[in-house]
Write a protein that holds these residues in place. Sequence first.
Motif, PDB file in Angstrom:
ATOM      1  N   ALA A 155       0.816  -1.805  -0.304  1.00 46.94           N
ATOM      2  CA  ALA A 155       0.089   0.268  -0.291  1.00 46.94           C
ATOM      3  C   ALA A 155       1.052   1.334   0.341  1.00 46.94           C
ATOM      4  N   ALA A 156       2.572   1.488  -0.428  1.00 45.06           N
ATOM      5  CA  ALA A 156       2.760   2.449   0.164  1.00 45.06           C
ATOM      6  C   ALA A 156       3.552   3.095  -1.306  1.00 45.06           C
ATOM      7  N   GLY A 157       2.989   1.774  -2.552  1.00 44.80           N
ATOM      8  CA  GLY A 157       3.330   2.713  -3.897  1.00 44.80           C
ATOM      9  C   GLY A 157       4.998   2.448  -4.115  1.00 44.80           C
ATOM     10  N   ILE A 158       5.540   1.738  -3.791  1.00 44.41           N
ATOM     11  CA  ILE A 158       6.847   0.985  -4.091  1.00 44.41           C
ATOM     12  C   ILE A 158       6.769  -0.176  -5.238  1.00 44.41           C
ATOM     13  N   SER A 159       7.953   0.243  -5.945  1.00 37.45           N
ATOM     14  CA  SER A 159       7.816  -0.876  -6.469  1.00 37.45           C
ATOM     15  C   SER A 159       8.730  -2.273  -6.240  1.00 37.45           C
ATOM     16  N   GLY A 160       8.106  -2.941  -6.790  1.00 39.64           N
ATOM     17  CA  GLY A 160       8.595  -4.080  -6.807  1.00 39.64           C
ATOM     18  C   GLY A 160       7.858  -4.904  -6.059  1.00 39.64           C
ATOM     19  N   ILE A 161       7.303  -4.649  -5.050  1.00 41.48           N
ATOM     20  CA  ILE A 161       6.567  -5.317  -4.540  1.00 41.48           C
ATOM     21  C   ILE A 161       6.017  -6.202  -4.570  1.00 41.48           C
ATOM     22  N   GLN A 162       6.305  -7.440  -4.596  1.00 40.72           N
ATOM     23  CA  GLN A 162       5.248  -8.975  -4.396  1.00 40.72           C
ATOM     24  C   GLN A 162       5.230  -9.782  -3.907  1.00 40.72           C
ATOM     25  N   ASN A 163       4.842 -10.804  -4.098  1.00 38.53           N
ATOM     26  CA  ASN A 163       4.504 -12.145  -3.518  1.00 38.53           C
ATOM     27  C   ASN A 163       6.015 -12.888  -3.451  1.00 38.53           C
ATOM     28  N   GLY A 164       6.891 -13.598  -2.359  1.00 42.04           N
ATOM     29  CA  GLY A 164       8.011 -13.957  -2.481  1.00 42.04           C
ATOM     30  C   GLY A 164       9.413 -12.817  -2.937  1.00 42.04           C
ATOM     31  N   SER A 165       9.068 -11.295  -2.718  1.00 37.24           N
ATOM     32  CA  SER A 165      10.228 -10.680  -2.955  1.00 37.24           C
ATOM     33  C   SER A 165      10.902 -10.728  -1.593  1.00 37.24           C
ATOM     34  N   ASN A 166      12.035 -10.647  -1.684  1.00 34.97           N
ATOM     35  CA  ASN A 166      13.279 -10.372   0.177  1.00 34.97           C
ATOM     36  C   ASN A 166      12.779  -8.978   0.043  1.00 34.97           C
ATOM     37  N   ILE A 167      12.271  -8.434   1.074  1.00 33.65           N
ATOM     38  CA  ILE A 167      12.902  -7.268   1.505  1.00 33.65           C
ATOM     39  C   ILE A 167      13.376  -6.720   2.543  1.00 33.65           C
ATOM     40  N   THR A 168      13.769  -5.704   3.087  1.00 33.48           N
ATOM     41  CA  THR A 168      14.128  -5.154   4.597  1.00 33.48           C
ATOM     42  C   THR A 168      13.148  -4.098   4.801  1.00 33.48           C
ATOM     43  N   LEU A 169      12.742  -3.955   6.373  1.00 31.01           N
ATOM     44  CA  LEU A 169      12.606  -3.080   6.614  1.00 31.01           C
ATOM     45  C   LEU A 169      13.650  -2.338   7.597  1.00 31.01           C
ATOM     46  N   GLN A 170      13.746  -1.435   7.899  1.00 31.69           N
ATOM     47  CA  GLN A 170      14.360  -0.842   9.303  1.00 31.69           C
ATOM     48  C   GLN A 170      13.365   0.538   9.455  1.00 31.69           C
ATOM     49  N   MET A 171      13.335   0.563  11.034  1.00 27.81           N
ATOM     50  CA  MET A 171      12.470   0.980  12.076  1.00 27.81           C
ATOM     51  C   MET A 171      13.457   2.059  12.430  1.00 27.81           C
ATOM     52  N   VAL A 172      13.337   3.467  12.161  1.00 25.00           N
ATOM     53  CA  VAL A 172      13.368   4.603  12.435  1.00 25.00           C
ATOM     54  C   VAL A 172      12.801   5.179  14.352  1.00 25.00           C
ATOM     55  N   TYR A 173      13.241   4.595  15.222  1.00 23.24           N
ATOM     56  CA  TYR A 173      12.946   5.076  16.237  1.00 23.24           C
ATOM     57  C   TYR A 173      13.299   6.335  17.090  1.00 23.24           C
ATOM     58  N   ASP A 174      12.909   7.757  17.557  1.00 29.94           N
ATOM     59  CA  ASP A 174      13.031   8.763  18.016  1.00 29.94           C
ATOM     60  C   ASP A 174      11.652   9.033  19.189  1.00 29.94           C
ATOM     61  N   GLY A 175      13.215   8.333  20.478  1.00 28.40           N
ATOM     62  CA  GLY A 175      12.208   8.894  21.588  1.00 28.40           C
ATOM     63  C   GLY A 175      13.176   9.886  22.361  1.00 28.40           C
ATOM     64  N   GLY A 176      14.058  10.505  22.061  1.00 29.18           N
ATOM     65  CA  GLY A 176      14.357  11.902  22.400  1.00 29.18           C
ATOM     66  C   GLY A 176      15.903  12.276  22.412  1.00 29.18           C
ATOM     67  N   ASP A 177      16.513  10.579  22.562  1.00 31.60           N
ATOM     68  CA  ASP A 177      17.832  10.862  22.543  1.00 31.60           C
ATOM     69  C   ASP A 177      18.627  10.442  21.076  1.00 31.60           C
ATOM     70  N   GLY A 178      17.816  11.103  20.456  1.00 33.65           N
ATOM     71  CA  GLY A 178      18.050  10.428  18.285  1.00 33.65           C
ATOM     72  C   GLY A 178      17.642   9.992  17.804  1.00 33.65           C
ATOM     73  N   LYS A 179      17.495   9.559  16.544  1.00 34.75           N
ATOM     74  CA  LYS A 179      17.747   8.367  15.793  1.00 34.75           C
ATOM     75  C   LYS A 179      18.642   7.554  16.291  1.00 34.75           C
ATOM     76  N   LEU A 180      17.526   6.323  16.134  1.00 34.47           N
ATOM     77  CA  LEU A 180      17.818   4.783  16.694  1.00 34.47           C
ATOM     78  C   LEU A 180      17.199   3.437  15.720  1.00 34.47           C
ATOM     79  N   TYR A 181      17.874   2.909  15.089  1.00 35.85           N
ATOM     80  CA  TYR A 181      18.089   1.989  14.098  1.00 35.85           C
ATOM     81  C   TYR A 181      17.486   0.249  14.378  1.00 35.85           C
ATOM     82  N   GLN A 182      16.867   0.005  14.032  1.00 32.22           N
ATOM     83  CA  GLN A 182      16.864  -2.224  13.842  1.00 32.22           C
ATOM     84  C   GLN A 182      16.463  -2.816  12.387  1.00 32.22           C
ATOM     85  N   CYS A 183      16.402  -2.600  12.040  1.00 32.96           N
ATOM     86  CA  CYS A 183      16.817  -3.479  10.646  1.00 32.96           C
ATOM     87  C   CYS A 183      15.741  -4.689  10.865  1.00 32.96           C
TER      88      CYS A 183
END
Length: 215
Positions: free
Chosen positions: A117-145
Motif C-alpha cells: 500500500a506504500a506505492g513502492i515498485s517491486g513489491i510482490q509475493n516472494g519478494s525479499n525486502i528489508t524493513l528498517q524502523m526509525v525510532y526517536d524517543g528524544g535521544d536521537g534517531k535509532l535503527y533496527q532492521c
Amino acid sequence: MKLTWSILATAFAAVSVVNAHFSITFPEVRGPFNEDNEPQFCDGYMEPANRTRFPLTNGFITWESSHSPSTIGVLLSTSASPTSYGDFHTPSGGDQLVVDYFKATGTSGCVRIMPTAAGISGIQNGSNITLQMVYDGGDGKLYQCMDVTLDDQYNIPSDVSANCTKPQGQPPSSSSSNNSGYPTGTGSSGGAVISTAVNGLLGLGLAGVLAVILA
Ligand SMILES: [Cu+2]
C-alpha cells in the motif's frame, strides 16, 4: 539531604531507563539487540541475517521502549542485500517509507506494515525486502532492521498477534512520500518531557539538573 539523594537516585534511574533505547520483538531483527550501536544503520548489522517470512498485505512490527512519546517511521528496501541508507531511499533520494513518521505514545506498541500500500515498485509475493524502523524517543534517531520474505500464505502466529491489538501507523500519503518526512524539532522532546515530568512529580525545581544530566 536524604530527600536530595533520593531525588538524585530517581534522576539517575531515569537516565538508565533512557539508555535502554528501543527494541523490536517481532519480526526477527538482524542480530541481538546492541544498545550502543542502535544510533547506527541497522543497529550496526551491515549484512542481511535471520530472514523470516512476513505477510504480504497485513503485517506489523511490535516494539518495546523506555521512551514515551516517540517518533516512529519505517523504511523499506527492495534491495536483496541492503547495506546502507541509500538502499532505503527513493530514486529521488528521500526516505522510502512503508510507514509514515508518526508520534507514538507508550513504552510498547505495534506498527502496521502494509508493503503493497506504500506505492513502492517491486513489491510482490516472494519478494525479499528489508524493513528498517526509525525510532526517536528524544535521544536521537535509532535503527533496527528486519530482513523478510513476503509470503501471502503466511499468517503471523496468534500469540504474536495478541500483542498487537491496536496497531499504529499508516502508509505515506502521496503528499508525504518521496521526501524525508521527518518532523522537525523532535530531537530533544523526549528528554524535555522526562525532565518536565520528573520535575512536576517532585515539585522541587530539578529541571535544570535533569537537563544537564540528560544532555
Ligand atoms: Cu534511548
